[in-house]
Design a protein around this motif. Structure first.
Motif, mmCIF file in Angstrom:
data_model
loop_
_atom_site.group_PDB
_atom_site.id
_atom_site.type_symbol
_atom_site.label_atom_id
_atom_site.label_comp_id
_atom_site.label_asym_id
_atom_site.label_seq_id
_atom_site.Cartn_x
_atom_site.Cartn_y
_atom_site.Cartn_z
ATOM 1 N N LEU A 77 26.630 55.755 0.646
ATOM 2 C CA LEU A 77 27.614 54.853 1.245
ATOM 3 C C LEU A 77 28.713 55.682 1.896
ATOM 4 C CD1 LEU A 77 29.033 52.088 1.614
ATOM 5 C CD2 LEU A 77 29.990 52.404 -0.684
ATOM 6 N N VAL A 78 28.957 55.422 3.177
ATOM 7 C CA VAL A 78 30.021 56.114 3.895
ATOM 8 C C VAL A 78 30.797 55.108 4.730
ATOM 9 C CG1 VAL A 78 28.833 58.335 3.995
ATOM 10 C CG2 VAL A 78 28.531 56.680 5.846
ATOM 11 N N GLN A 79 31.948 55.547 5.220
ATOM 12 C CA GLN A 79 32.747 54.699 6.095
ATOM 13 C C GLN A 79 32.386 54.958 7.555
ATOM 14 O OE1 GLN A 79 36.894 55.323 5.173
ATOM 15 N NE2 GLN A 79 36.767 54.116 3.284
ATOM 16 N N PRO A 80 32.671 54.008 8.413
ATOM 17 C CA PRO A 80 32.406 54.232 9.849
ATOM 18 C C PRO A 80 33.099 55.496 10.340
ATOM 19 C CG PRO A 80 32.911 51.933 9.445
ATOM 20 C CD PRO A 80 33.161 52.643 8.145
ATOM 21 N N GLY A 81 32.377 56.243 11.181
ATOM 22 C CA GLY A 81 32.909 57.494 11.710
ATOM 23 C C GLY A 81 32.552 58.724 10.904
ATOM 24 N N GLU A 82 32.081 58.513 9.668
ATOM 25 C CA GLU A 82 31.717 59.651 8.828
ATOM 26 C C GLU A 82 30.283 60.113 9.103
ATOM 27 O OE1 GLU A 82 34.733 58.987 5.066
ATOM 28 O OE2 GLU A 82 32.644 58.397 4.827
ATOM 29 N N SER A 83 29.879 61.163 8.360
ATOM 30 C CA SER A 83 28.578 61.785 8.586
ATOM 31 C C SER A 83 27.742 61.795 7.306
ATOM 32 C CB SER A 83 28.758 63.225 9.061
ATOM 33 O OG SER A 83 29.437 63.283 10.284
#
Length: 118
Positions: free
Chosen positions: A11-17
């Motif tokens: 799970l990541v936030q938008p804009g992350e990698s």
């Protein structure tokens, strides 16, 4: 026995990698075409990126072009998918695929969840 084992989702936030890995065993690695697919809930499985056997020529779906990078580590029998600037619409289960050079048989990994959400 051919095995494809994926890792690296989450799970990541938008804009992350994120970087997905697919370790291949039981078959010669370098000569086979390989690819990453994804399937979002209620949608068909779609091709994300491919890497040709031998030369490793990469191709990408328009939706990920410029953000994702497919690559191979031949010494580690591993296929990667580097995913940058992730968007919510990239949320899906991602699958590693290998098409055997001599038989045209397809092999699949177990799938790994990638969720992009704020």
């Amino acid at each position: 026995q051919v095995q494809l084992v994926e890792s690296g989702g989450g799970l990541v936030q938008p804009g992350e990698s994120l970087r997905l890995s697919c370790v291949v065993s039981g078959i010669i690695f370098g000569i086979n075409d390989m690819a990453w697919y994804r399937q979002a809930p209620g949608q068909q499985r779609e091709l994300v990126a491919s890497s040709s056997g031998g030369g490793g020529v990469a191709r990408y779906a328009d939706a990920v072009k410029g953000r994702f990078t497919i690559s191979r580590d031949y010494s580690a029998n591993t296929l990667y998918l580097q995913m940058d600037t992730l968007k919510t619409e990239d949320t899906a289960v991602y699958y590693c695929n290998l098409r055997a050079y001599y038989t045209d048989r397809d092999y699949w990994g177990q799938g790994i969840q990638v969720t992009v959400s704020s």
